[in-house]
Design a protein around this motif. Structure first.
Motif, PDB file in Angstrom:
ATOM      1  N   MET A   1       0.820  -1.163  -0.179  1.00 48.08           N
ATOM      2  CA  MET A   1       0.217   0.166  -0.125  1.00 48.08           C
ATOM      3  C   MET A   1       1.179   0.906   0.420  1.00 48.08           C
ATOM      4  O   MET A   1       0.839   1.890  -0.622  1.00 48.08           O
ATOM      5  CB  MET A   1      -1.075   0.061   1.064  1.00 48.08           C
ATOM      6  N   LEU A   2       1.813   1.288   0.677  1.00 50.90           N
ATOM      7  CA  LEU A   2       2.950   2.342   1.007  1.00 50.90           C
ATOM      8  C   LEU A   2       3.477   2.455  -0.488  1.00 50.90           C
ATOM      9  O   LEU A   2       3.774   3.753  -1.196  1.00 50.90           O
ATOM     10  CB  LEU A   2       3.808   2.184   2.555  1.00 50.90           C
TER      11      LEU A   2
ATOM     12  N   SER B   1       2.062   4.634  -3.099  1.00 49.02           N
ATOM     13  CA  SER B   1       2.249   5.677  -3.089  1.00 49.02           C
ATOM     14  C   SER B   1       3.407   6.518  -2.988  1.00 49.02           C
ATOM     15  O   SER B   1       3.787   7.188  -2.472  1.00 49.02           O
ATOM     16  CB  SER B   1       1.304   6.010  -1.615  1.00 49.02           C
TER      17      SER B   1
ATOM     18  N   TYR C   1       6.207   5.145  -1.665  1.00 52.18           N
ATOM     19  CA  TYR C   1       6.848   5.475  -0.517  1.00 52.18           C
ATOM     20  C   TYR C   1       7.183   3.790  -0.207  1.00 52.18           C
ATOM     21  O   TYR C   1       6.718   3.000   0.099  1.00 52.18           O
ATOM     22  CB  TYR C   1       5.661   5.879   0.601  1.00 52.18           C
TER      23      TYR C   1
ATOM     24  N   TRP D   1      -5.845   1.997   8.609  1.00 55.83           N
ATOM     25  CA  TRP D   1      -5.389   1.540   7.624  1.00 55.83           C
ATOM     26  C   TRP D   1      -5.114   2.550   6.275  1.00 55.83           C
ATOM     27  O   TRP D   1      -6.223   2.512   5.326  1.00 55.83           O
ATOM     28  CB  TRP D   1      -6.190   0.163   7.024  1.00 55.83           C
ATOM     29  N   ASN D   2      -4.732   3.686   5.499  1.00 50.13           N
ATOM     30  CA  ASN D   2      -4.746   4.618   4.727  1.00 50.13           C
ATOM     31  C   ASN D   2      -3.359   5.244   4.646  1.00 50.13           C
ATOM     32  O   ASN D   2      -2.856   5.924   6.001  1.00 50.13           O
ATOM     33  CB  ASN D   2      -5.971   5.904   5.665  1.00 50.13           C
ATOM     34  N   SER D   3      -2.957   5.090   3.755  1.00 51.37           N
ATOM     35  CA  SER D   3      -1.290   5.004   3.600  1.00 51.37           C
ATOM     36  C   SER D   3      -1.475   6.548   3.975  1.00 51.37           C
ATOM     37  O   SER D   3      -0.238   6.989   4.200  1.00 51.37           O
ATOM     38  CB  SER D   3      -1.348   4.762   1.604  1.00 51.37           C
TER      39      SER D   3
END
Length: 164
Positions: A25-26, A29, A31, A127-129
């Motif tokens: 997930m990161l 984004s 990251y 759970w949110n990038s």
């Protein structure tokens, strides 16, 4: 956003898939996470389960891997609060002066937060990038419920304001 961070992800080994989910997930984004935590292969997990690896050896290995990281991220799932090694890792992170960020797994609840995290945690996010990245970076120190709504922190750690 691009960035690379060395972190240690404290988690219940039954939640290894969530470790991959978090780093994925990161990564989407922009990251990049370099995770120094232990994810045991089946043969090693069997040795751990059978008690064939001395506790002092595990603690030394965890301490070395955690020392390399700038932040300890605690994945909070349904059994995290029952895991003595997660508790030990949180306490060790505090002792080493590491930033400690909790991230609720999908389906995690406030009841799943380990006592040691409530005592030493710096930020707790859903759970949110974007929220996870801001918490790792120390841009803000929110304490959230699993749905992202604010909640009161359980400790007296000074907090930064998350307003943009």
């Amino acid at each position: 956003m691009t960035g690379r961070r060395h972190i240690f992800i404290s988690h219940h080994h039954a939640d290894d898939a969530h470790v991959a989910g978090l780093t994925g997930m990161l990564a989407r984004s922009g990251y990049e996470i370099r995770n120094s935590s232990i994810r045991a292969k089946p043969a090693n997990q069997r040795r751990l389960d059978e008690g064939r690896i001395p506790e002092r050896t595990l603690k030394r290995l965890l301490r070395m891997k955690m020392s390399w990281a700038s932040t300890v991220v605690v994945l909070i799932g349904k059994a995290t609060h029952k895991r003595p090694w997660v508790d030990w890792e949180i306490r060790k992170a505090n002792e080493l002066g590491k930033r400690i960020v909790g991230v609720y797994e999908r389906g995690g609840t406030e009841n799943d937060v380990p006592d040691a995290f409530n005592k030493y945690g710096d930020a707790l996010v859903s759970w949110n990038s974007a929220n996870v990245i801001d918490a790792i970076e120390g841009k803000c120190d929110p304490f959230e419920k699993p749905d992202g709504a604010p909640r009161e922190p359980a400790n007296d750690t000074p907090r930064s304001n998350c307003a943009a």
